[in-house]
Design an enzyme around this catalytic site. Sequence first.
Site, PDB file in Angstrom:
ATOM      1  N   LYS A   1       0.862  -1.193   0.000  1.00 24.65           N
ATOM      2  CA  LYS A   1       0.000   0.000   0.000  1.00 24.65           C
ATOM      3  C   LYS A   1       0.892   1.234   0.000  1.00 24.65           C
ATOM      4  CE  LYS A   1      -3.174   2.712   2.945  1.00 24.65           C
ATOM      5  NZ  LYS A   1      -4.015   2.748   4.164  1.00 24.65           N
TER       6      LYS A   1
ATOM      7  N   ASP B   1      -2.482  10.276   3.394  1.00 24.21           N
ATOM      8  CA  ASP B   1      -3.876   9.895   3.581  1.00 24.21           C
ATOM      9  C   ASP B   1      -4.582  10.944   4.429  1.00 24.21           C
ATOM     10  OD1 ASP B   1      -6.298   8.698   3.911  1.00 24.21           O
ATOM     11  OD2 ASP B   1      -5.583   7.097   5.249  1.00 24.21           O
TER      12      ASP B   1
ATOM     13  N   LYS C   1      -9.947  13.196   7.884  1.00 26.64           N
ATOM     14  CA  LYS C   1      -9.477  12.809   9.211  1.00 26.64           C
ATOM     15  C   LYS C   1      -9.439  14.029  10.128  1.00 26.64           C
ATOM     16  CE  LYS C   1      -6.418   8.946   7.974  1.00 26.64           C
ATOM     17  NZ  LYS C   1      -7.108   7.909   8.767  1.00 26.64           N
TER      18      LYS C   1
ATOM     19  N   ASP D   1       1.681   6.492   5.455  1.00 31.18           N
ATOM     20  CA  ASP D   1       0.697   5.543   4.930  1.00 31.18           C
ATOM     21  C   ASP D   1       1.202   4.807   3.679  1.00 31.18           C
ATOM     22  OD1 ASP D   1      -1.688   4.337   5.551  1.00 31.18           O
ATOM     23  OD2 ASP D   1      -2.923   5.701   4.368  1.00 31.18           O
TER      24      ASP D   1
ATOM     25  N   ASP E   1     -12.086   7.291   3.720  1.00 34.78           N
ATOM     26  CA  ASP E   1     -10.873   7.080   4.507  1.00 34.78           C
ATOM     27  C   ASP E   1     -10.501   5.594   4.571  1.00 34.78           C
ATOM     28  OD1 ASP E   1      -8.696   7.729   6.030  1.00 34.78           O
ATOM     29  OD2 ASP E   1      -9.824   8.073   7.892  1.00 34.78           O
TER      30      ASP E   1
ATOM     31  N   GLU F   1      -9.400   3.848   2.254  1.00 30.75           N
ATOM     32  CA  GLU F   1      -8.907   3.893   0.879  1.00 30.75           C
ATOM     33  C   GLU F   1      -7.867   2.817   0.581  1.00 30.75           C
ATOM     34  OE1 GLU F   1      -7.579   5.489   3.257  1.00 30.75           O
ATOM     35  OE2 GLU F   1      -5.455   5.153   2.914  1.00 30.75           O
TER      36      GLU F   1
ATOM     37  N   ARG G   1      -7.735  -0.357   1.195  1.00 26.15           N
ATOM     38  CA  ARG G   1      -8.313  -1.575   0.606  1.00 26.15           C
ATOM     39  C   ARG G   1      -8.751  -1.341  -0.844  1.00 26.15           C
ATOM     40  NH1 ARG G   1     -12.612  -1.783   5.413  1.00 26.15           N
ATOM     41  NH2 ARG G   1     -10.934  -0.580   6.363  1.00 26.15           N
TER      42      ARG G   1
HETATM   43  N1  BES Z   1      -4.145   4.659   6.908  1.00 25.56           N
HETATM   44  C1  BES Z   1      -5.294   4.475   7.705  1.00 25.56           C
HETATM   45  C2  BES Z   1      -5.071   3.498   8.846  1.00 25.56           C
HETATM   46  C3  BES Z   1      -4.259   4.000  10.015  1.00 25.56           C
HETATM   47  C4  BES Z   1      -4.797   4.881  10.923  1.00 25.56           C
HETATM   48  C5  BES Z   1      -2.985   3.518  10.214  1.00 25.56           C
HETATM   49  C6  BES Z   1      -4.043   5.293  12.012  1.00 25.56           C
HETATM   50  C7  BES Z   1      -2.248   3.916  11.312  1.00 25.56           C
HETATM   51  C8  BES Z   1      -2.773   4.803  12.200  1.00 25.56           C
HETATM   52  C9  BES Z   1      -6.431   3.925   6.862  1.00 25.56           C
HETATM   53  O1  BES Z   1      -6.473   4.354   5.551  1.00 25.56           O
HETATM   54  C10 BES Z   1      -7.691   4.369   7.511  1.00 25.56           C
HETATM   55  O2  BES Z   1      -7.934   5.530   7.533  1.00 25.56           O
HETATM   56  N2  BES Z   1      -8.462   3.425   8.018  1.00 25.56           N
HETATM   57  C11 BES Z   1      -9.686   3.721   8.685  1.00 25.56           C
HETATM   58  C12 BES Z   1     -10.711   2.710   8.259  1.00 25.56           C
HETATM   59  C13 BES Z   1     -12.096   3.059   8.705  1.00 25.56           C
HETATM   60  C14 BES Z   1     -12.594   4.266   7.954  1.00 25.56           C
HETATM   61  C15 BES Z   1     -12.984   1.867   8.450  1.00 25.56           C
HETATM   62  C16 BES Z   1      -9.423   3.637  10.189  1.00 25.56           C
HETATM   63  O3  BES Z   1      -8.674   2.762  10.626  1.00 25.56           O
HETATM   64  O4  BES Z   1      -9.942   4.493  10.910  1.00 25.56           O
HETATM   65 ZN    ZN Z   2      -4.695   4.928   4.741  1.00 25.13          ZN
HETATM   66 MN    MN Z   3      -7.543   6.194   5.347  1.00 26.34          MN
END
Ligand code: BES
Ligand code: ZN
Ligand code: MN
Length: 494
Positions: free
Chosen positions: A265, A270, A277, A288, A347, A349, A351
Amino acid sequence: MKYSVTTSSVLKAKTDWLVVAVSADQKPDVLKGLDSDGLKLIKDVLATGDLKKKAGSALALRSIPGLPAKRLLLVSTGEKDQLTEKEFRALSSTILKELRSGSAKSATISLAGIEIEGRSSDWLVQRLVIDAEYSGYKYDTTKSQSAKSSLNQVAFIVEERKQLNSAQKAIAAGMAIGSGVNYSRQLGNLPGNICTPAFLAKSARELARKSPKLTVKIIDEKEMKLLKMGSMLSVSAGSAEPAKLIVFEYKGAPKTEKPHVLVGKGVTFDSGGISLKPGAGMDEMKFDMCGAASVFGSMASLIELTPKVNVVGIVGAVENMPSSTATKPGDVVTSMSGITIEVLNTDAEGRLVLCDMLTYAERFKPQSVIDIATLTGACVVALGGPATGMFSNDDELANQLTASGEQSGDRVWRLPLWDDYQDSLDTPFADIANVGGRAAGSITAACFLSRFAKKYNWAHLDIAGSAWISGGMKKGSTGRPVGLLVDYLLQKAK
Ligand code: BES
Ligand code: ZN
Ligand code: MN
């Protein structure tokens, strides 16, 4: 850094630092033959009790009579005969902190008395080399002043001549893994305005130029459209930075041998997109792309070690931004596989990027596919930093990765991928939604990916907690899981 290994006596080492282990009975055995003034001085110092018995404690001395080494570092190996791995990490880090603290250029480390539960002396040498490389990297690209340590030579002293050959190999492996880890850290640490998808594509070309065994192909957005990567493209839709798909091929074995595929990834920043966010800590979303960075780092280690294995590295590099052209919650996109996806949260994204990479991976008829992604905040909550979250549709692959994690100290912990979790992705408006509910966020993310990984043995590594250290002056990429991946691929070459 230059490394060497010898069987010569510590009493002859002309070096800036001599490192010697001291056991619980406070006897530095390897110094036995030292002249009597020197021995008395050391005995008197130890008698003060200033060297703590806790494994990893250390005491630095200077100008010992009869010892050609300029400085002597005594390190405790603790109360037991063998160190635990945690104790060894403490010992290694104390040693390197001291060796790098001043103006010393060279060091000689005696391995006598340093024994670790269930580990060979080669493992110990390899780990010390990796640690030495790790401690030699300091991010300074965007600082106006840089402070590099002066240490540039490390010699290891082993007890028997028959250890020399394999220790030399351990040094070579340690150097290659260490430099792959540091390369990965550097890419991770670079800010999002420098490390863009185009920058990653350029870096990939530079890396491939270093070895005839490594080739790279860059696929731009136009070609992605032809490939029908509608999911991947929906993530870059709001960004002024065009997405890049980077495809490495490392050819170490005959063409007929099916490759192992790494999928990274590479979200270079992000923001969350329209599902923006919160502001606090958002800067850390420059990390990210650490999954992508681990693919780069692994490729860098492979071209140094040249193992007989074929490896494909696929990186989906993209920036996730809000704008009037960005994908909106409720939009439905069609992935390369044909599966339609309702984007309920922009967010989620990662996946959306990975699913098209996983479909693209099918064309290599892979032996195994491992994706690496900073995928879910939920994984940070579940496992924190020590373990990467692992999911797999194949027990053998999962067990091999677990073993490589133990061997490399870059550990994973398997979480379930049971069908029971799949239903949370159902939606009235598409084949699948890109988010489940609030519960089991890492697992439902893995469930989403599993829909696109049915045609091969697959593992998903969620490195959201392990890829970087958060906050403060320690903030920075860890280079994980390069150590794990390289160990796995080296096993495959055997
Ligand atoms: N890159 C983030 C995941 C992340 C968040 C990694 C904080 C490390 C620290 C990912 O793209 C994301 O935003 N995931 C969301 C998914 C949710 C919207 C289902 C998350 O984990 O909040
Ligand atoms: Zn992300
Ligand atoms: Mn995200």
